[in-house]
Enzyme design. Structure first.
Site, PDB file in Angstrom:
ATOM      1  N   GLY A 198       0.775  -1.251   0.000  1.00  0.00           N
ATOM      2  CA  GLY A 198       0.000   0.000   0.000  1.00  0.00           C
ATOM      3  C   GLY A 198       0.797   1.287   0.000  1.00  0.00           C
ATOM      4  O   GLY A 198       0.329   2.307  -0.498  1.00  0.00           O
TER       5      GLY A 198
ATOM      6  N   ASP B 208       0.691   3.253   4.604  1.00  0.00           N
ATOM      7  CA  ASP B 208      -0.355   3.943   3.870  1.00  0.00           C
ATOM      8  C   ASP B 208      -1.475   4.385   4.810  1.00  0.00           C
ATOM      9  O   ASP B 208      -1.924   5.520   4.769  1.00  0.00           O
ATOM     10  CB  ASP B 208      -0.915   3.044   2.745  1.00  0.00           C
ATOM     11  CG  ASP B 208      -1.276   1.638   3.230  1.00  0.00           C
ATOM     12  OD1 ASP B 208      -1.067   1.325   4.422  1.00  0.00           O
ATOM     13  OD2 ASP B 208      -1.768   0.844   2.403  1.00  0.00           O
TER      14      ASP B 208
ATOM     15  N   ASP C 163      -5.390   1.519  10.599  1.00  0.00           N
ATOM     16  CA  ASP C 163      -6.809   1.255  10.791  1.00  0.00           C
ATOM     17  C   ASP C 163      -6.991   0.705  12.215  1.00  0.00           C
ATOM     18  O   ASP C 163      -7.003   1.465  13.173  1.00  0.00           O
ATOM     19  CB  ASP C 163      -7.235   0.258   9.710  1.00  0.00           C
ATOM     20  CG  ASP C 163      -8.727  -0.003   9.657  1.00  0.00           C
ATOM     21  OD1 ASP C 163      -9.496   0.787  10.209  1.00  0.00           O
ATOM     22  OD2 ASP C 163      -9.134  -1.012   9.053  1.00  0.00           O
TER      23      ASP C 163
ATOM     24  N   LYS D  22      -6.876   6.390  10.390  1.00  0.00           N
ATOM     25  CA  LYS D  22      -8.311   6.117  10.561  1.00  0.00           C
ATOM     26  C   LYS D  22      -8.557   5.950  12.058  1.00  0.00           C
ATOM     27  O   LYS D  22      -8.635   4.851  12.574  1.00  0.00           O
ATOM     28  CB  LYS D  22      -8.650   4.811   9.840  1.00  0.00           C
ATOM     29  CG  LYS D  22      -9.824   4.890   8.892  1.00  0.00           C
ATOM     30  CD  LYS D  22     -10.261   3.501   8.508  1.00  0.00           C
ATOM     31  CE  LYS D  22     -10.109   3.220   7.043  1.00  0.00           C
ATOM     32  NZ  LYS D  22     -10.623   1.870   6.681  1.00  0.00           N
TER      33      LYS D  22
ATOM     34  N   PHE E 234     -14.267   2.919   4.053  1.00  0.00           N
ATOM     35  CA  PHE E 234     -13.235   2.208   3.305  1.00  0.00           C
ATOM     36  C   PHE E 234     -12.798   3.074   2.135  1.00  0.00           C
ATOM     37  O   PHE E 234     -13.614   3.653   1.430  1.00  0.00           O
ATOM     38  CB  PHE E 234     -13.772   0.863   2.803  1.00  0.00           C
ATOM     39  CG  PHE E 234     -12.692  -0.009   2.246  1.00  0.00           C
ATOM     40  CD1 PHE E 234     -11.825  -0.680   3.094  1.00  0.00           C
ATOM     41  CD2 PHE E 234     -12.534  -0.146   0.875  1.00  0.00           C
ATOM     42  CE1 PHE E 234     -10.806  -1.472   2.590  1.00  0.00           C
ATOM     43  CE2 PHE E 234     -11.522  -0.936   0.357  1.00  0.00           C
ATOM     44  CZ  PHE E 234     -10.659  -1.601   1.205  1.00  0.00           C
TER      45      PHE E 234
ATOM     46  N   ARG F 133      -5.226   0.602  -6.984  1.00  0.00           N
ATOM     47  CA  ARG F 133      -4.040   1.228  -6.389  1.00  0.00           C
ATOM     48  C   ARG F 133      -3.524   2.366  -7.258  1.00  0.00           C
ATOM     49  O   ARG F 133      -2.837   3.265  -6.804  1.00  0.00           O
ATOM     50  CB  ARG F 133      -2.906   0.197  -6.234  1.00  0.00           C
ATOM     51  CG  ARG F 133      -3.173  -0.907  -5.229  1.00  0.00           C
ATOM     52  CD  ARG F 133      -1.878  -1.674  -4.969  1.00  0.00           C
ATOM     53  NE  ARG F 133      -2.096  -2.972  -4.344  1.00  0.00           N
ATOM     54  CZ  ARG F 133      -2.198  -3.160  -3.031  1.00  0.00           C
ATOM     55  NH1 ARG F 133      -2.130  -2.151  -2.200  1.00  0.00           N
ATOM     56  NH2 ARG F 133      -2.366  -4.373  -2.542  1.00  0.00           N
TER      57      ARG F 133
END
Ligand code: IMP
Ligand code: MG
Length: 177
Positions: A45, A101, A104, A132, A153, A166
């Site tokens: 990512g 990246d 979460d 996040k 998301f 991506r």
């Protein structure tokens, strides 16, 4: 299955992304005037982020990568992390910054952070393009943060849905997740 266009909404434009990366690059350059830092990109990512970020860092720096995969569904981390590629450079007594990246639940980062700490770097910091926050399940904070968001998301600029999207230059939220 492709995501219908009407379910995608721009969250961060390429201009905003570039602005925040420039700012982080300046912060890192100022924090490590002595140089010789090692950026550890978390594949896949972070590949675009690290490529853009390193060009905004004026202090001498090197790059290495790890590849992690967390089991679970396409949009939810399970907390079980698999290392698929290890670091190639020794980090003992080095100033290391993990480049992610997105943070979460935090499981991936916590796992990597603790593993790298065992190798006794001189310092170990975390840089993430996106935080996040409301989703965090373990106590872990990034030292450098591009943008924050709550739930949802997202795809684009390195972030994938089932390995797709991506390549999108902007970051989109996807409805229905
Ligand atoms: P965590 O272990 O739950 O913090 O998950 C972190 C990893 O899950 C990230 O490095 C991403 O690869 C992936 N991930 C988390 N949220 C998203 C998202 O919104 N879009 C795409 N990938 C995500
Ligand atoms: Mg990742």
């Amino acid at each position: 299955m492709p995501i219908p266009q009407e379910n995608m909404k721009i969250l961060f434009t390429r201009e905003r992304i570039a602005e925040e990366i420039k700012r982080i690059g300046q912060e890192i350059s100022a924090d490590y005037p002595q140089g010789n830092i090692l950026l550890v990109g978390v594949l896949k990512g972070s590949f675009l982020f690290i490529a853009d970020l390193i060009r905004e860092i004026t202090t001498p720096s090197m790059v290495d990568f790890v590849r992690l995969a967390s089991y679970g569904s396409d949009t939810q981390s399970s907390g079980i992390i698999e290392f698929r590629k290890e670091l190639e450079m020794p980090i003992r007594d080095r100033d290391v910054i993990i480049i992610e990246d997105i943070v979460d639940s935090g499981y991936t980062l916590e796992c990597l952070f603790n593993k790298l700490l065992l190798q006794e770097p001189r310092s170990l910091k975390i840089c993430t393009l996106i935080d996040k926050r409301s989703r965090r399940e373990v106590e872990i904070e990034a030292d450098y943060i591009g943008m924050t968001m709550d739930d949802g998301f997202i795809i684009g600029y390195g972030l994938d849905y089932d390995e797709h999207y991506r390549n999108l230059p902007d970051i989109y939220t996807v409805e229905g997740f």
